[in-house]
Design a protein around this motif. Structure first.
Motif, PDB file in Angstrom:
ATOM      1  N   ARG A  40       0.820  -1.216   0.000  1.00 13.18           N
ATOM      2  CA  ARG A  40       0.000   0.000   0.000  1.00 13.18           C
ATOM      3  C   ARG A  40       0.852   1.264   0.000  1.00 13.18           C
ATOM      4  O   ARG A  40       0.414   2.323  -0.466  1.00 13.18           O
ATOM      5  N   ARG A  41       2.094   1.174   0.489  1.00 10.82           N
ATOM      6  CA  ARG A  41       2.949   2.362   0.575  1.00 10.82           C
ATOM      7  C   ARG A  41       3.420   2.823  -0.807  1.00 10.82           C
ATOM      8  O   ARG A  41       3.796   3.988  -0.971  1.00 10.82           O
ATOM      9  N   PHE A  42       3.400   1.942  -1.787  1.00 15.15           N
ATOM     10  CA  PHE A  42       3.770   2.334  -3.140  1.00 15.15           C
ATOM     11  C   PHE A  42       2.670   3.134  -3.826  1.00 15.15           C
ATOM     12  O   PHE A  42       2.936   3.837  -4.802  1.00 15.15           O
ATOM     13  N   ILE A  43       1.434   3.028  -3.339  1.00 13.33           N
ATOM     14  CA  ILE A  43       0.312   3.628  -4.070  1.00 13.33           C
ATOM     15  C   ILE A  43      -0.453   4.678  -3.285  1.00 13.33           C
ATOM     16  O   ILE A  43      -1.176   5.481  -3.883  1.00 13.33           O
ATOM     17  N   GLN A  44      -0.310   4.728  -1.971  1.00 15.21           N
ATOM     18  CA  GLN A  44      -1.237   5.543  -1.189  1.00 15.21           C
ATOM     19  C   GLN A  44      -1.114   7.044  -1.484  1.00 15.21           C
ATOM     20  O   GLN A  44      -2.135   7.740  -1.617  1.00 15.21           O
ATOM     21  N   VAL A  45       0.101   7.562  -1.624  1.00 11.81           N
ATOM     22  CA  VAL A  45       0.264   8.997  -1.896  1.00 11.81           C
ATOM     23  C   VAL A  45      -0.176   9.350  -3.310  1.00 11.81           C
ATOM     24  O   VAL A  45      -1.017  10.252  -3.500  1.00 11.81           O
ATOM     25  N   PRO A  46       0.348   8.691  -4.380  1.00 15.00           N
ATOM     26  CA  PRO A  46      -0.122   9.046  -5.732  1.00 15.00           C
ATOM     27  C   PRO A  46      -1.609   8.780  -5.925  1.00 15.00           C
ATOM     28  O   PRO A  46      -2.283   9.518  -6.655  1.00 15.00           O
ATOM     29  N   LEU A  47      -2.147   7.754  -5.262  1.00 13.85           N
ATOM     30  CA  LEU A  47      -3.569   7.465  -5.393  1.00 13.85           C
ATOM     31  C   LEU A  47      -4.404   8.590  -4.791  1.00 13.85           C
ATOM     32  O   LEU A  47      -5.407   9.025  -5.374  1.00 13.85           O
ATOM     33  N   LEU A  48      -3.993   9.087  -3.650  1.00 15.43           N
ATOM     34  CA  LEU A  48      -4.695  10.202  -3.021  1.00 15.43           C
ATOM     35  C   LEU A  48      -4.642  11.449  -3.897  1.00 15.43           C
ATOM     36  O   LEU A  48      -5.634  12.180  -4.018  1.00 15.43           O
ATOM     37  N   ILE A  49      -3.500  11.689  -4.546  1.00  9.85           N
ATOM     38  CA  ILE A  49      -3.355  12.862  -5.411  1.00  9.85           C
ATOM     39  C   ILE A  49      -4.287  12.764  -6.615  1.00  9.85           C
ATOM     40  O   ILE A  49      -4.994  13.727  -6.958  1.00  9.85           O
ATOM     41  N   TRP A  50      -4.323  11.610  -7.273  1.00 10.00           N
ATOM     42  CA  TRP A  50      -5.172  11.453  -8.456  1.00 10.00           C
ATOM     43  C   TRP A  50      -6.656  11.574  -8.110  1.00 10.00           C
ATOM     44  O   TRP A  50      -7.418  12.221  -8.841  1.00 10.00           O
ATOM     45  N   ILE A  51      -7.061  10.957  -7.013  1.00 14.56           N
ATOM     46  CA  ILE A  51      -8.477  11.024  -6.620  1.00 14.56           C
ATOM     47  C   ILE A  51      -8.879  12.452  -6.286  1.00 14.56           C
ATOM     48  O   ILE A  51      -9.918  12.962  -6.748  1.00 14.56           O
ATOM     49  N   SER A  52      -8.056  13.133  -5.498  1.00 10.58           N
ATOM     50  CA  SER A  52      -8.373  14.514  -5.098  1.00 10.58           C
ATOM     51  C   SER A  52      -8.391  15.442  -6.305  1.00 10.58           C
ATOM     52  O   SER A  52      -9.305  16.272  -6.460  1.00 10.58           O
ATOM     53  N   LEU A  53      -7.394  15.310  -7.188  1.00  9.57           N
ATOM     54  CA  LEU A  53      -7.310  16.194  -8.344  1.00  9.57           C
ATOM     55  C   LEU A  53      -8.473  15.967  -9.308  1.00  9.57           C
ATOM     56  O   LEU A  53      -9.073  16.928  -9.810  1.00  9.57           O
ATOM     57  N   SER A  54      -8.821  14.695  -9.563  1.00 12.09           N
ATOM     58  CA  SER A  54      -9.909  14.413 -10.503  1.00 12.09           C
ATOM     59  C   SER A  54     -11.253  14.900  -9.961  1.00 12.09           C
ATOM     60  O   SER A  54     -12.075  15.440 -10.709  1.00 12.09           O
ATOM     61  N   LEU A  55     -11.475  14.723  -8.663  1.00 16.39           N
ATOM     62  CA  LEU A  55     -12.731  15.206  -8.079  1.00 16.39           C
ATOM     63  C   LEU A  55     -12.815  16.730  -8.114  1.00 16.39           C
ATOM     64  O   LEU A  55     -13.882  17.294  -8.387  1.00 16.39           O
ATOM     65  N   LEU A  71      -6.304   3.373 -11.377  1.00 19.52           N
ATOM     66  CA  LEU A  71      -6.143   1.949 -11.660  1.00 19.52           C
ATOM     67  C   LEU A  71      -4.704   1.634 -12.074  1.00 19.52           C
ATOM     68  O   LEU A  71      -4.118   0.645 -11.606  1.00 19.52           O
ATOM     69  N   LEU A  72      -4.132   2.476 -12.936  1.00 16.84           N
ATOM     70  CA  LEU A  72      -2.739   2.281 -13.347  1.00 16.84           C
ATOM     71  C   LEU A  72      -1.796   2.408 -12.160  1.00 16.84           C
ATOM     72  O   LEU A  72      -0.794   1.679 -12.060  1.00 16.84           O
ATOM     73  N   THR A  73      -2.085   3.315 -11.256  1.00 21.26           N
ATOM     74  CA  THR A  73      -1.257   3.486 -10.061  1.00 21.26           C
ATOM     75  C   THR A  73      -1.292   2.233  -9.199  1.00 21.26           C
ATOM     76  O   THR A  73      -0.259   1.796  -8.663  1.00 21.26           O
ATOM     77  N   ILE A  74      -2.475   1.639  -9.051  1.00 25.42           N
ATOM     78  CA  ILE A  74      -2.598   0.402  -8.258  1.00 25.42           C
ATOM     79  C   ILE A  74      -1.807  -0.740  -8.910  1.00 25.42           C
ATOM     80  O   ILE A  74      -1.097  -1.484  -8.226  1.00 25.42           O
ATOM     81  N   LEU A  75      -1.909  -0.855 -10.234  1.00 30.72           N
ATOM     82  CA  LEU A  75      -1.168  -1.901 -10.941  1.00 30.72           C
ATOM     83  C   LEU A  75       0.339  -1.696 -10.808  1.00 30.72           C
ATOM     84  O   LEU A  75       1.094  -2.662 -10.607  1.00 30.72           O
ATOM     85  N   TYR A  76       0.777  -0.447 -10.926  1.00 30.16           N
ATOM     86  CA  TYR A  76       2.204  -0.153 -10.790  1.00 30.16           C
ATOM     87  C   TYR A  76       2.689  -0.445  -9.374  1.00 30.16           C
ATOM     88  O   TYR A  76       3.789  -0.976  -9.166  1.00 30.16           O
TER      89      TYR A  76
END
Length: 522
Positions: free
Chosen positions: A367-382, A401-406
């Motif tokens: 989860r540490r590989f994705i939590q920061v970029p995932l939060l950024i993408w969700i916040s920015l898109s909303l 989704l790409l962030t989770i896969l990466y």
């Protein structure tokens, strides 16, 4: 002291060609944009031509005032427009004498000579091939004479012109790698030739757009609106093939007859169709080696092999024709079969062991590989969906989704391996995997990082720095076990030669707290 010599008069032609290449695009742009600029384009065109003439006049004066000679253990070049400056290198510190030949050089049977040392280099443009070969032979002979004072022979070692000026000798030099036209096309299929072709295509349209009638664009729009989807698809495929052809053509021109030769402790790269280049690398000066393999290469069983060196010259110098990038990376084997790489590595860089890395990231680190970029993408898109575009959340969802896969890929493939004198890092990228091999004696510093959150989870990061180009490269293993951080740190500091290293085994090593107070080894 040897007599002062001047450059070949063909220098005036090669310099004019180089200047013309740098000035031709703004001249063409202003000429075809004159109608849009209300006549001001004509003024800019004349101004560009005038500047070209003045710059070339300065080049002519600089050519007249340039001389070179050998004095003791120094090779000296004196040049300057108004004030003459002397630039010299120690002959005993010369690492390689390389050459490059563009179309003009080859037409007039001339060459550009590059004399490289660890600190600085000298470029002579242009010399006749006979004078260039004679100078290269003389410098090699003097270097051997100065380094081996007991040498009695007065016969200058002859260098085969077709093997370049890179310390190559008949009967000693062997070719270890070549690329055929088919290999170059394979490299383009697995690489970015289409993207390169697209850039050239768009650039040509921007420059020559004035020549294309507006009616043609109107007809194109009408054709697209009235054509069936199948026809548009076929047209798209045609454009794709055109771009691939352009990219492949550029790659063939650059990499034509690509080969890597080994002479004792030196590697030589030779290639080129319109401009032939030769570059020599001292094996002892290689700081690191690594492999890069994207998804397409992995499926086809190929990879790319590179070496890292320190820069001889400031990469901003426009006279530098080496293949080193700004970061000091040289792509030595652009495309090689994975099964053949181990044998080639043993011939090219025998001082590197190149053991494969083992994945070491624990499941709780995923989860540490994705939590920061995932939060950024969700916040920015909303935010964008609420303020500007209501469908921006779709882009955010795709990127999430790409962030989770990466992140999952990073968890599965991040790893390392230790040997007695070398460490291997395996670092997954978005569409590729990078495997870096670093010798302990070439590591500048090693740092273990641990935030309070990582400390609570018994995790850490290891950051390794090594020389590359005119600065350094930094590689980092993220979110690995605290015990692995301790083992790597202990390996870096230890001087025991009998200790057996690997991954997954705990041995006595300092704690993270102790490492935090330890001095970084450099």
């Amino acid at each position: 002291m040897y007599n002062e010599k001047k450059l070949h008069p063909i220098t005036l032609v090669t310099t004019a060609y180089s200047r013309l290449v740098s000035f031709i695009w703004p001249i063409i742009f202003f000429a075809f944009s004159s109608s849009r600029l209300d006549g001001f384009g004509l003024i800019l065109t004349v101004l560009s031509i005038t500047i070209f003439g003045l710059v070339y006049l300065a080049d002519v004066l600089r050519f007249v005032r340039t001389t070179y000679w050998i004095e003791g253990n120094r090779f000296v070049v004196k040049s300057g427009l108004f004030v003459q400056n002397e630039k010299d290198v120690q002959i005993t510190r010369i690492q390689s004498i390389d050459y490059s030949e563009d179309i003009v050089h080859r037409f007039f049977n001339a060459t550009k000579l590059e004399i490289k040392t660890p600190g600085k280099g000298i470029v002579l443009d242009a010399l006749s091939k006979e004078n260039a070969l004679q100078l290269a032979n003389q410098l090699h002979f003097l270097k051997e004479t100065f380094l081996v004072s007991e040498r009695k022979s007065t016969t200058e070692p002859q260098i085969d012109r077709h093997s370049g000026f890179s310390l190559q000798k008949a009967g000693v030099t062997r070719t270890v790698y070549t690329m055929s036209l088919v290999d170059i096309l394979k490299m383009n299929v697995m690489g970015g030739s289409v993207i390169k072709g697209f850039i050239v295509f768009v650039g040509a349209i921007n420059i020559f757009g004035e020549l294309i009638p507006d009616a043609l664009f109107d007809q194109a729009r009408t054709f697209v609106s009235q054509t069936a989807i199948v026809s548009i698809l076929l047209l798209s495929i045609g454009v794709f093939l055109l771009l691939f052809f352009i990219g492949s053509l550029l790659s063939i021109i650059k990499n034509f007859e690509y080969k890597v030769d080994v002479t004792n402790n030196y590697l030589t790269i030779e290639k080129g169709l319109l401009e032939v280049k030769s570059q020599t690398i001292a094996v002892a000066n290689i700081q690191s080696v690594w492999e890069k393999q994207n998804w397409v290469q992995k499926l086809a069983g190929y990879t790319t092999f590179s070496v890292g060196i320190t820069s001889d010259e400031n990469v901003a110098d426009k006279k530098d024709t080496s293949e080193a990038t700004e970061k000091g990376e040289i792509i030595l084997l652009p495309l090689v079969k994975t099964k053949q790489l181990a044998v080639l590595r043993a011939e090219i860089v025998p001082q590197f062991i190149c053991q494969p890395a083992q994945p070491v990231v624990p499941l709780r680190s995923w989860r540490r590989f994705i939590q920061v970029p995932l939060l950024i993408w969700i916040s920015l898109s909303l935010l964008v969906s609420y303020i500007l575009w209501p469908f921006a959340w779709i882009i955010g969802a795709v990127m999430s989704l790409l962030t989770i896969l990466y992140g999952y890929r990073s968890y599965k493939r991040t790893g390392y391996t230790l040997s007695e004198a070398e460490i291997t890092f395996q670092l997954p990228k978005f569409i590729s995997t990078e495997t870096v091999y670093l010798r302990r004696d070439r590591i500048l510093n090693l740092t273990v990082k641990q935030t309070p959150f990582l400390k609570k989870s018994h995790l850490g990061k290891v950051e390794v720095s090594s020389a590359l180009g005119d600065s350094a490269q930094v590689k980092q293993l993220s979110f690995i076990e605290e015990a692995d951080c301790e083992r790597i740190f202990n390996w870096f500091l230890t001087t025991e030669r009998s200790k057996v290293y690997g991954t997954g085994n705990k041995d006595s090593s300092p704690s993270i707290e102790a490492m935090a107070h330890s001095r970084v080894h450099e």
